[in-house]
Write a protein that holds these residues in place. Structure first.
Motif, PDB file in Angstrom:
ATOM      1  N   LYS A   1       6.064  11.552   9.299  1.00 51.46           N
ATOM      2  CA  LYS A   1       7.531  11.683  10.152  1.00 51.46           C
ATOM      3  C   LYS A   1       8.215  12.972   9.847  1.00 51.46           C
ATOM      4  O   LYS A   1       8.889  13.353  10.626  1.00 51.46           O
ATOM      5  N   LYS A   2       8.258  13.170   8.618  1.00 50.62           N
ATOM      6  CA  LYS A   2       9.217  14.383   7.995  1.00 50.62           C
ATOM      7  C   LYS A   2       8.451  15.710   8.727  1.00 50.62           C
ATOM      8  O   LYS A   2       9.129  16.423   9.157  1.00 50.62           O
TER       9      LYS A   2
ATOM     10  N   LEU B   1       2.397   4.156   2.892  1.00 57.59           N
ATOM     11  CA  LEU B   1       3.543   4.343   3.151  1.00 57.59           C
ATOM     12  C   LEU B   1       4.148   5.812   2.943  1.00 57.59           C
ATOM     13  O   LEU B   1       4.863   6.292   3.827  1.00 57.59           O
ATOM     14  N   LYS B   2       3.763   6.379   2.023  1.00 58.02           N
ATOM     15  CA  LYS B   2       4.219   7.724   1.524  1.00 58.02           C
ATOM     16  C   LYS B   2       3.436   8.635   2.614  1.00 58.02           C
ATOM     17  O   LYS B   2       4.194   9.913   2.935  1.00 58.02           O
ATOM     18  N   ALA B   3       2.311   8.413   3.137  1.00 59.27           N
ATOM     19  CA  ALA B   3       1.629   9.230   3.997  1.00 59.27           C
ATOM     20  C   ALA B   3       2.490   9.300   5.375  1.00 59.27           C
ATOM     21  O   ALA B   3       2.564  10.362   5.989  1.00 59.27           O
TER      22      ALA B   3
ATOM     23  N   HIS C   1       0.864  -1.024  -0.196  1.00 59.26           N
ATOM     24  CA  HIS C   1      -0.004  -0.186  -0.090  1.00 59.26           C
ATOM     25  C   HIS C   1       0.979   1.238  -0.083  1.00 59.26           C
ATOM     26  O   HIS C   1       1.163   1.939   0.954  1.00 59.26           O
ATOM     27  N   PRO C   2       1.304   1.689  -1.098  1.00 59.81           N
ATOM     28  CA  PRO C   2       2.585   2.813  -1.104  1.00 59.81           C
ATOM     29  C   PRO C   2       1.983   3.919  -0.897  1.00 59.81           C
ATOM     30  O   PRO C   2       2.829   4.829  -0.313  1.00 59.81           O
ATOM     31  N   LYS C   3       0.735   4.140  -0.978  1.00 56.65           N
ATOM     32  CA  LYS C   3       0.218   5.540  -0.629  1.00 56.65           C
ATOM     33  C   LYS C   3       0.080   5.850   0.796  1.00 56.65           C
ATOM     34  O   LYS C   3       0.322   6.683   1.261  1.00 56.65           O
TER      35      LYS C   3
ATOM     36  N   LYS D   1       5.422   8.404   5.943  1.00 58.34           N
ATOM     37  CA  LYS D   1       6.684   9.031   5.683  1.00 58.34           C
ATOM     38  C   LYS D   1       6.517  10.514   5.920  1.00 58.34           C
ATOM     39  O   LYS D   1       7.540  11.303   6.364  1.00 58.34           O
ATOM     40  N   TYR D   2       5.628  11.117   5.253  1.00 60.66           N
ATOM     41  CA  TYR D   2       5.123  12.757   5.082  1.00 60.66           C
ATOM     42  C   TYR D   2       4.862  13.168   6.677  1.00 60.66           C
ATOM     43  O   TYR D   2       5.461  14.068   7.030  1.00 60.66           O
TER      44      TYR D   2
END
Length: 290
Positions: free
Chosen positions: A280-281, A273-275, A269-271, A277-278
């Motif tokens: 966390k940043k 995972l991307k969310a 579920h790459p979306k 990471k965002y």
């Protein structure tokens, strides 16, 4: 070597590089020892700080000598101090740390009573930017094979320093005391930890120890040098290294089994995972603004 009614002389050796802000505290803690037969040797390791230079130039501490040398690192500074020392026993003390008044007396009592013992240290506290007990693992041969568990401020015999050739001056980045303790233990000497908190280790935001841990290449080179310098020791105790290695494998397998499904779900579920990471940043940015 001096001895007599006062007991064997102890030389407290203090390398100093731009540590003028803390040096007097360290020296005063050495002078406050209840053990009477103590000398202090400070080696100025090429300090460039004007305040430190002034303090060392005007030093009037009793029972204290100041020696100057071009900057060569803590190992070389300690070697110079020990070479000049007249004591049968040596206690290194970094210029920003502090020892409690009874440390030397209690450590000397062990070395005087037990010829088989080569190193005596104690329990320790942290102070400065952090505080509380310094929870190092208790000394065992197995722990020493894996990593250092004896801090630099431990009492040992000058005769053993001579036998092992002193501190390895090639270890400029750190943990030169680890290499030294390995060599002492490899002579067949035993290690004793006092059940008293008699050493205070100063934690600073910027320090040589922290800088060492931040540069992987320096860590690798340093530990590789220690391994090469002590191949016989590591060969004799190789089973401890492999017990530790396979123990790490078991621990890694445990965590993979526990969280492997979560990793797999995030990958599929790459979306999401991307969310994550965002988020966390974004959290890092917000913390940095405080």
């Amino acid at each position: 070597m001096e001895s007599g009614e006062m007991g064997s002389k102890v030389s407290i050796v203090i390398p100093c590089y731009n540590a003028g802000d803390y040096l007097d505290e360290a020296v005063q803690s050495a002078l406050a020892q209840t053990y009477p037969n103590v000398e202090i040797i400070i080696v100025d390791d090429g300090s460039t700080d004007a305040a430190t230079q002034k303090i060392l130039k005007n030093a009037q501490w009793p029972r204290t000598r100041v020696i100057h040398q071009a900057n060569a690192g803590p190992a070389a500074a300690r070697n110079k101090a020990v070479l000049e020392a007249s004591g049968a026993y040596i206690l290194p003390l970094d210029a920003d740390d502090i020892i409690e008044p009874e440390y030397v007396a209690k450590a000397v009592a062990i070395l005087d009573a037990r010829n088989e013992v080569g190193v005596v240290y104690c329990k320790a506290r942290k102070f400065g930017d952090e505080s509380g007990l310094w929870n190092l693992p208790a000394y065992t041969l197995q722990e020493l094979v894996i990593d250092n568990v004896i801090f630099v401020t431990a009492l040992y015999r000058k005769a053993d320093w001579e036998v092992v050739g002193g501190y390895n001056e090639n270890l400029r980045h750190g943990v030169e005391d680890y290499d030294f303790w390995i060599k002492i233990v490899d002579l067949g000497r035993e290690v004793v930890q006092l059940d008293d908190c008699l050493f205070n280790y100063r934690i600073q935001a910027k320090s040589r120890t922290k800088s060492f841990g931040e540069v992987r290449a320096n860590m690798v080179d340093t530990y590789a040098e220690i391994f090469r310098s002590n191949i016989g020791f590591y060969a004799k105790n190789a089973h401890y290294l492999f017990e530790h290695r396979f123990g790490l494998y078991d621990e890694l397998q445990h965590w993979r089994a526990r969280y492997g499904r979560v990793d797999g779900y995030l990958v599929s579920h790459p979306k999401l995972l991307k969310a994550l990471k965002y988020i966390k940043k974004l959290g890092s940015v917000l913390v940095g603004r405080r």
